[in-house]
Scaffold this active site. Structure first.
Site: not given
Length: 302
Positions: A78, A153, A182, A195-197, A251
């Site tokens: 991915d 994101d 944070d 990351y959101a999950l 990135q």
């Protein structure tokens, strides 16, 4: 007299491999030979071509792929797909993903079935799907200092050695809240399983026109994830905190100072994925998230 064979639908096909992954070299060469045998002109993304030792005429930059190719096949994970998708989005080149990584939400063709599945897809047995992107700008004292694009994101977050940050969030010019946390994740439907999950956000079906906004370890438990209309403009101001930054798909990033503003909106560009015939987003979720299945027999659970 024999009838000439029809020209392939995708006359030029670009192949992109995972940078630094020499273990995939044989698979990339096998794929190139398979495509050439079907009548496609095959080119390689420049870093991939360099690693394979391809002749110069087969090496092309992402911009050249966008200008000349009708299809791009990504062989990797991915992360590889994220990088090339952002670069090719302005050109509208459709993408096929072959999974040689670990998870594979976007690279959904198993490497051991690569050739037969891709062959069927090139014969027209495929599903087409559109995915949205985000674009963001960072403003300091009224001057734009950074611009980026994200497929997953945009994340505003504190540094590893600093305390909580305070963020002032507005949507379409309307004040939403001041949040101590944070950080804050602003995710596309594609990024809702990234990351959101892990931060407790909802999963958004890719066809939903929404943007998920997910706090990272908020000080107040009342600061909950929210799904916003993707026509809106989100503004995040760093009201207080140090060693804070904003990154795009993990990135590219920009360091933030107090009172810097990050303005995020849906990009005008989209990414087109091609999937095998019969592909289902729910199948992908069930497989990748290990959702249990309890098949029933005569109305009773096993």
């Amino acid at each position: 007299m024999s009838t000439p064979s029809a020209a392939p639908e995708f006359s030029t096909v670009a192949i992109i491999g995972k940078h630094g992954d020499t273990s995939a070299a044989d698979a990339l060469r096998e794929l190139a030979g398979f495509l050439a045998g079907r009548g496609h002109h095959v080119v390689f993304e420049s870093a991939t071509a360099l690693e394979l030792g391809c002749p110069p005429e087969q090496s092309v930059t992402p911009a050249q792929i966008g200008a000349s190719a009708q299809l791009a096949i990504v062989v990797g994970g991915d992360g590889t797909m994220l990088g090339i998708a952002r670069l090719l989005a302005p050109f509208g080149v459709p993408l096929i993903g072959v999974n040689q990584g670990r998870l594979g939400f976007m690279t959904d063709i198993p490497s051991d079935r690569m050739l037969p599945v891709i062959g069927d897809m090139l014969d027209g047995k495929r599903e087409t799907e559109q995915r949205s992107l985000l674009e963001g700008t960072v403003w300091r004292d009224g001057v734009e200092i950074f611009r980026g694009v994200a497929f997953n994101d945009v994340v505003v977050a504190r540094g590893s050695g600093s305390g909580m940050v305070e963020l002032r969030v507005s949507v379409d010019g309307h004040f939403m809240y001041n949040q101590r946390s944070d950080g804050l994740i602003v995710a596309t439907p594609t990024g809702s399983t990234a990351y959101a999950l892990s931060a407790g956000g909802p999963i958004l079906q890719p066809q939903i026109g929404g943007i998920a906004m997910v706090p990272i370890a908020p000080h107040a438990l009342s600061n909950r994830p929210i799904v916003l209309c993707d026509s809106g403009v989100i503004e995040i101001e760093l009201a207080n905190g140090r060693d804070c930054s904003v990154n795009f798909d993990m990135q590219s990033l920009s360091a933030l100072q107090v009172h810097d503003r990050v303005v995020i909106r849906r990009s005008a560009h989209t990414v087109t994925f091609l999937h095998p015939h019969g592909w289902s987003y729910y199948d992908t979720l069930r497989e990748k998230l290990h959702w249990n299945e309890y098949p029933s027999v005569s109305g009773q659970l096993k």
